[in-house]
Design a protein around this motif. Structure first.
Motif, PDB file in Angstrom:
ATOM      1  N   LYS A 152       0.842  -1.204   0.000  1.00  0.00           N
ATOM      2  CA  LYS A 152       0.000   0.000   0.000  1.00  0.00           C
ATOM      3  C   LYS A 152       0.873   1.248   0.000  1.00  0.00           C
ATOM      4  O   LYS A 152       2.081   1.188   0.200  1.00  0.00           O
ATOM      5  CB  LYS A 152      -0.870   0.024   1.273  1.00  0.00           C
ATOM      6  N   ASP A 153       0.225   2.401  -0.206  1.00  0.00           N
ATOM      7  CA  ASP A 153       0.913   3.679  -0.089  1.00  0.00           C
ATOM      8  C   ASP A 153       1.081   3.992   1.406  1.00  0.00           C
ATOM      9  O   ASP A 153       0.172   4.499   2.056  1.00  0.00           O
ATOM     10  CB  ASP A 153       0.083   4.768  -0.777  1.00  0.00           C
ATOM     11  N   VAL A 154       2.242   3.637   1.911  1.00  0.00           N
ATOM     12  CA  VAL A 154       2.491   3.728   3.345  1.00  0.00           C
ATOM     13  C   VAL A 154       2.457   5.179   3.829  1.00  0.00           C
ATOM     14  O   VAL A 154       1.999   5.465   4.937  1.00  0.00           O
ATOM     15  CB  VAL A 154       3.863   3.112   3.681  1.00  0.00           C
ATOM     16  N   ASP A 155       2.923   6.089   2.961  1.00  0.00           N
ATOM     17  CA  ASP A 155       3.023   7.495   3.372  1.00  0.00           C
ATOM     18  C   ASP A 155       1.685   8.052   3.840  1.00  0.00           C
ATOM     19  O   ASP A 155       1.618   8.866   4.751  1.00  0.00           O
ATOM     20  CB  ASP A 155       3.545   8.349   2.207  1.00  0.00           C
ATOM     21  N   HIS A 156       0.645   7.590   3.198  1.00  0.00           N
ATOM     22  CA  HIS A 156      -0.693   8.025   3.551  1.00  0.00           C
ATOM     23  C   HIS A 156      -0.982   7.756   5.038  1.00  0.00           C
ATOM     24  O   HIS A 156      -1.656   8.540   5.702  1.00  0.00           O
ATOM     25  CB  HIS A 156      -1.694   7.284   2.651  1.00  0.00           C
ATOM     26  N   TYR A 157      -0.473   6.636   5.548  1.00  0.00           N
ATOM     27  CA  TYR A 157      -0.686   6.286   6.952  1.00  0.00           C
ATOM     28  C   TYR A 157       0.347   6.949   7.865  1.00  0.00           C
ATOM     29  O   TYR A 157       0.053   7.334   8.987  1.00  0.00           O
ATOM     30  CB  TYR A 157      -0.622   4.765   7.156  1.00  0.00           C
ATOM     31  N   LYS A 171       1.852   9.787   7.549  1.00  0.00           N
ATOM     32  CA  LYS A 171       1.829  11.238   7.700  1.00  0.00           C
ATOM     33  C   LYS A 171       1.042  11.673   8.945  1.00  0.00           C
ATOM     34  O   LYS A 171       1.256  12.755   9.461  1.00  0.00           O
ATOM     35  CB  LYS A 171       1.308  11.918   6.430  1.00  0.00           C
ATOM     36  N   LEU A 188       6.301   9.880   8.922  1.00  0.00           N
ATOM     37  CA  LEU A 188       6.648  10.163   7.526  1.00  0.00           C
ATOM     38  C   LEU A 188       7.875  11.070   7.452  1.00  0.00           C
ATOM     39  O   LEU A 188       8.783  10.843   6.640  1.00  0.00           O
ATOM     40  CB  LEU A 188       5.463  10.816   6.809  1.00  0.00           C
ATOM     41  N   ASN A 214      11.618  10.167   5.771  1.00  0.00           N
ATOM     42  CA  ASN A 214      12.254  10.933   4.712  1.00  0.00           C
ATOM     43  C   ASN A 214      13.536  11.647   5.139  1.00  0.00           C
ATOM     44  O   ASN A 214      14.093  12.415   4.375  1.00  0.00           O
ATOM     45  CB  ASN A 214      11.263  11.950   4.152  1.00  0.00           C
ATOM     46  N   ARG A 274      10.807   2.562   5.338  1.00  0.00           N
ATOM     47  CA  ARG A 274      10.830   2.669   3.880  1.00  0.00           C
ATOM     48  C   ARG A 274      10.522   1.336   3.202  1.00  0.00           C
ATOM     49  O   ARG A 274      10.581   1.223   1.982  1.00  0.00           O
ATOM     50  CB  ARG A 274      12.206   3.151   3.417  1.00  0.00           C
TER      51      ARG A 274
END
Lengths: 56, 445
Positions: B168-173, B175, B225, B229, B251
């Motif tokens: 899944k798009d982990v960043d969505h969670y 953030k 997030l 990064n 990551r």
């Protein structure tokens, strides 16, 4: 045979389903059957599958 | 496709164990207290919303508990340990590999079928049905992400207890995920990350060179997030290589494998605080002897023997006058690695004589058994020696009797009879699953 929790009390009874209605019936006929309806908070805790006591 | 990691985490585990045998407690506020009924160590959802916090001292929580009719229990580790074992046994049947992470958490691998979310829901239902324990499941390409997923599953009931971050798009969670809730970020690191300007954010070249979207404008790290990064060199410098592994795991690069095998023990500690103040060397001696008996039993169960013994005693750290605070420890090397209880006790009592000072109110005593070796690997030199066969047999008999008839059925006389120092446990539930005389009672009529 089920163990049921009715209004916080643990009971072992026979569960009978009849025409969409549910009853907990005691093997001792002196005790009335309990109908499970919305007034009673009921959890069927488990089904009795085994007995470790000698019955005689 | 890499490995699929899962974290299975019981919801308010101790409370759930109590509820498993008391369905009438469902939906009502419940708390479990620590040893000696000291602090709140587990809270049901209902208790949390009454403002009872984790670790809150019992006396402070008491007004709320009484006002709202919160049901409280002393801790019953016999029950929790056994329910935990049942839970792990159930999970074990579902997954190719399992790591016992704690009494109420297991890391697992799901097979690579791509159906891990359905599998997790099935697993969750089964654990609930077979053990009575509600669990949340987090899934991800790494352990850290599985852990993140599990804590989201716990906090947000709309996910139905399962969150799958794999693919899944982990960043969505991430953030919205507070950096201080990450596995491995303790309070000190959290403070450091969130404190403005304290971090070495003054090197923009370093951040730019990372090629990652930077958080330069912000000067501090609040969310998972933002940590994900951050540049490797910076992370490594400030959070050590452990922090770097955590960031890589965020990551999606797996750095922490499943630890399927239990690590061999380096030593064990038996200690406990007293139920009431203890002042005499006799009472301390009984407690120390008791801990030796427990320690010896633990060693024998794992077929180990200890070569080193430490005894420690201490007053409460919170006494008002500094001169009332004392703690002492002494240790010795045993003549040879042993698990023979009477030998441990006589060594421990001689050590106690060296550290005991009269005039203090003692709060805690314990023993460490260290330099532990496997029984089979013990060096059998003529000088070193091992426990002789009669002693081994005697201990085996004692352990067997205690296993069948309950702990302390047979115990060394040094443990005493009164146990005046024993734990305060005012409201402990029955040991439903391990003692036949304490099984759940059910009315037939």
């Amino acid at each position: 045979m089920v163990v049921a929790c009715i209004d916080g009390e643990m009971l072992v009874k026979r569960l009978i389903v009849e025409g969409g209605r549910y009853f907990l019936v005691a093997e001792n006929s002196a005790y009335p059957a309990i109908e499970l309806d919305e007034d009673r908070e009921t959890v069927i805790w488990g089904v009795a599958t085994h007995c470790i006591h000698g019955l005689r | 496709m890499g490995q699929v990691f899962g974290l299975i985490d019981a919801d308010a585990f101790y409370v759930s164990c109590e509820r498993a045998f008391r369905p009438d407690l469902e939906g009502r506020p419940v708390v479990v207290l620590s040893n000696n009924d000291g602090n709140v160590v587990a809270r049901s959802r209902e208790s949390k919303s009454l403002g009872i916090t984790m670790g809150m001292p019992f006396f402070k929580a008491r007004p709320v508990i009484e006002k709202h009719g919160v049901i409280w229990f002393s801790s019953n580790y016999t029950l929790y340990g056994d329910v935990s074992r049942r839970m792990f046994d159930t999970i074990d049947g579902f997954v190719p590999a399992l790591e016992h992470y704690s009494i109420d958490e297991a890391f697992v691998h799901f097979d690579g079928s791509g159906r891990q979310e359905e599998d997790a829901r099935e697993l969750r239902r089964t654990v609930r049905r077979w053990t009575g324990i509600p669990v949340s499941v987090g899934i991800g390409p790494t352990k850290v992400l599985a852990k993140v997923a599990a804590s989201i599953a716990k906090k947000r009931p709309e996910y139905g207890g399962v969150v799958d971050l794999f693919g899944k798009d982990v960043d969505h969670y991430l953030k919205d995920f507070d950096v201080s809730d990450l596995w491995g970020i303790g309070p000190r690191y959290a403070r450091f990350l969130k404190s403005e300007g304290e971090g070495d954010f003054s090197q923009p070249d370093l951040w730019e060179a990372s090629g990652l979207p930077t958080v330069l404008g912000k000067q501090r790290i609040e969310t998972a997030l933002e940590l994900k990064n951050s540049p490797d060199t910076w992370v490594r410098k400030h959070l050590t290589v452990k922090g770097l592994r955590l960031v890589w795991e965020l990551r999606g690069i797996s750095c922490l494998p499943l630890e399927v095998f239990e690590k061999p023990r380096k030593g064990l500690c038996c200690s406990r605080s007293f139920g009431r103040p203890v002042t005499t060397v006799e009472d301390l001696g009984e407690a120390v002897a008791m801990h030796c008996a427990r320690g010896g039993e633990k060693l024998r169960r794992q077929r180990l023997a200890a070569s080193h013994l430490t005894v420690f005693i201490s007053t409460s750290r919170f006494r008002e006058r500094p001169e009332d605070v004392y703690s002492g420890a002494a240790s010795l090397r045993l003549p040879f690695p042993t698990s023979y209880t009477p030998g441990l006790i006589s060594a421990a009592l001689s050590l106690l004589g060296r550290v005991y000072k009269p005039g203090f109110i003692y709060h805690k005593a314990g023993v460490f058994l260290t330099d532990v070796v496997a029984e089979a690997e013990r060096q059998q030199s003529i000088l070193a020696g091992i426990d002789d066969e009669r002693r081994v047999r005697a201990m085996r008999a004692v352990d067997e009797i205690n296993r069948r008839h309950g702990r302390n059925t047979v115990r060394p006389l040094a443990v005493g009879a009164g146990r005046g120092w024993d734990m305060r446990r005012q409201r402990v539930s029955p040991r439903y699953t391990t003692r036949l005389d304490e099984v759940l009672r059910v009315r037939a009529c």
